[in-house]
Design an enzyme around this catalytic site. Structure first.
Site, PDB file in Angstrom:
ATOM      1  CE  LYS A   1      -4.168  -1.757   0.386  1.00 54.65           C
ATOM      2  NZ  LYS A   1      -5.183  -1.557  -0.657  1.00 54.65           N
TER       3      LYS A   1
ATOM      4  CE  LYS B   1     -10.568  -4.405  -3.290  1.00 52.31           C
ATOM      5  NZ  LYS B   1      -9.525  -4.397  -4.309  1.00 52.31           N
TER       6      LYS B   1
HETATM    7  O1  OSB Z   1      -6.075  -6.947  -3.550  1.00 50.24           O
HETATM    8  C1  OSB Z   1      -5.343  -7.354  -2.639  1.00 50.24           C
HETATM    9  O2  OSB Z   1      -4.202  -7.816  -2.847  1.00 50.24           O
HETATM   10  C2  OSB Z   1      -5.809  -7.295  -1.208  1.00 50.24           C
HETATM   11  C3  OSB Z   1      -7.097  -6.577  -0.987  1.00 50.24           C
HETATM   12  C4  OSB Z   1      -6.934  -5.080  -0.955  1.00 50.24           C
HETATM   13  O3  OSB Z   1      -5.885  -4.557  -1.182  1.00 50.24           O
HETATM   14  C5  OSB Z   1      -8.119  -4.293  -0.533  1.00 50.24           C
HETATM   15  C6  OSB Z   1      -8.918  -4.806   0.479  1.00 50.24           C
HETATM   16  C7  OSB Z   1     -10.026  -4.068   0.925  1.00 50.24           C
HETATM   17  C8  OSB Z   1     -10.311  -2.834   0.367  1.00 50.24           C
HETATM   18  C9  OSB Z   1      -9.517  -2.317  -0.658  1.00 50.24           C
HETATM   19  C10 OSB Z   1      -8.420  -3.061  -1.120  1.00 50.24           C
HETATM   20  C11 OSB Z   1      -7.643  -2.520  -2.287  1.00 50.24           C
HETATM   21  O4  OSB Z   1      -7.219  -3.293  -3.131  1.00 50.24           O
HETATM   22  O5  OSB Z   1      -7.554  -1.299  -2.416  1.00 50.24           O
HETATM   23 MG    MG Z   2      -6.797  -1.612  -4.481  1.00 53.14          MG
END
Ligand code: OSB
Ligand code: MG
Length: 330
Positions: free
Chosen positions: A147, A257
């Protein structure tokens, strides 16, 4: 049975129970601080007494309905629901669409998904990632997503340099800015990633959602200029958004997602008509939502990219994976 093929003229008794799961440490992204995952577990029982499990796992700050809106929807339903009622769930309730459709499609049985996906491990923002990846590597992860867009860019670029010189050459690294970069910062990240890949064997697989949802035109422009791939996530959170970005010319990576995208059967239909490069991603759902999500990924994934479900380490306790036990603990 194809679990995301819609089951016509089916009806079932349903119950729902809200749940809460605290993160071991809050998840910090450009969107803010998230310390507790809240959602709803659905239990459907059809005329033959077969049970179908589903999960509603909204993330309103990501583009789905709120938990309250999902609870209100569940409360106003009769306790006997039909496939037609589920197909009529409006697009403003994508997490409900996913939860109910998954449940009624799987009312037959709870077979775990046979998937041979590799999984990407999520790394927290900041320098904690420099230790976190080693623990995940020992667990077998080879793809990591870090992140960014949380601290000052100079600080994150310095950590990034340490990270990519620490990771073994066979590792793959994804960066996720959650829409938190300025245009200039996005260009600096992409330039840095392009340069690094000229020097080191490591693969920077993509930069996820560098700019805000409203900046699709700029992300289209950046995707044409840099070698490092860009993945859309917040921009394509729901099926209508996926369709809109596709119609506006996006042919790069789509982070899907499933738990908040909406109707699995409608997504399946779109993916059968359009070849999109999809990465499937978790919303920190329970095993119930995860199995339904991976069941969709098994059918729709083309590039066999690692699925973004390496998130269990963000929770304090190991998860209850058996649906009945999970339900009885609520
Ligand atoms: O995609 C992944 O590797 C993990 C999941 C993840 O990053 C995520 C999980 C919950 C909300 C937003 C996000 C995101 O991808 O921004
Ligand atoms: Mg993301």
């Amino acid at each position: 049975m194809n679990a995301d093929k819609f089951v016509p003229q089916h009806s079932a008794l349903f119950e729902f129970r809200p749940y809460q799961r605290r993160f071991a440490k809050p998840l910090i992204t450009h969107h803010g601080v998230w310390d507790t995952r809240e959602g709803i577990i659905l239990r459907l029982v059809d005329e033959a007494g077969k049970i179908g499990w589903g999960e509603i796992a909204p993330i309103s700050w990501f583009g789905s309905e709120t938990l309250e809106q999902a609870l209100d929807f569940c409360r106003q339903l009769p306790n006997q629901i039909t496939s037609e009622m589920i197909l009529a769930i409006p697009d403003c309730l994508p997490a409900c669409q996913f939860g109910f459709e998954s449940a009624i499609a799987r009312v037959r049985s709870w077979e775990g998904v046979e998937n041979n996906f590799t999984c990407s491990g999520l790394l927290s923002a900041g320098e904690v990632a420099l230790q976190q990846w080693k623990t995940l590597w020992e667990k077998g992860y080879r793809t990591f997503k870090w992140k960014i867009g949380v601290d000052a860019i100079a600080k994150e670029l310095a950590i990034f340099d340490t990270l990519i010189h620490s990771l073994p050459p066979s590792a793959k690294l994804r960066l996720d800015a959650n829409g938190g970069l300025s245009y200039a910062e996005a260009k600096l990240w992409l330039e840095t990633c392009d340069n690094i890949q000229g020097e080191l064997p490591i693969e920077i697989e993509f930069l996820e959602q560098p700019l805000a949802v409203a900046e699709l035109a700029k992300m289209l422009e950046l995707s044409r200029f840099y070698r490092t791939a860009i993945a859309l996530d917040e921009s394509v959170a729901t099926l209508p958004q996926i369709i809109s970005c596709y119609q506006q010319g996006w042919r790069g990576i789509f982070v899907i997602k499933p738990a908040i995208v909406g109707s699995p059967s409608k997504l399946h239909q779109f993916c059968q008509q359009h070849e999109i490069d999809a990465v499937f991603s978790s919303v920190f759902e329970t095993e119930i939502g995860k199995q339904a999500a991976l069941n969709l990924a098994v059918k729709l994934s083309r590039k066999h990219r690692a699925v973004g479900f390496g998130v269990d380490h963000f929770f304090a306790q190991a998860e209850v994976t058996n649906p009945e036990n999970l339900w009885n603990n609520l």
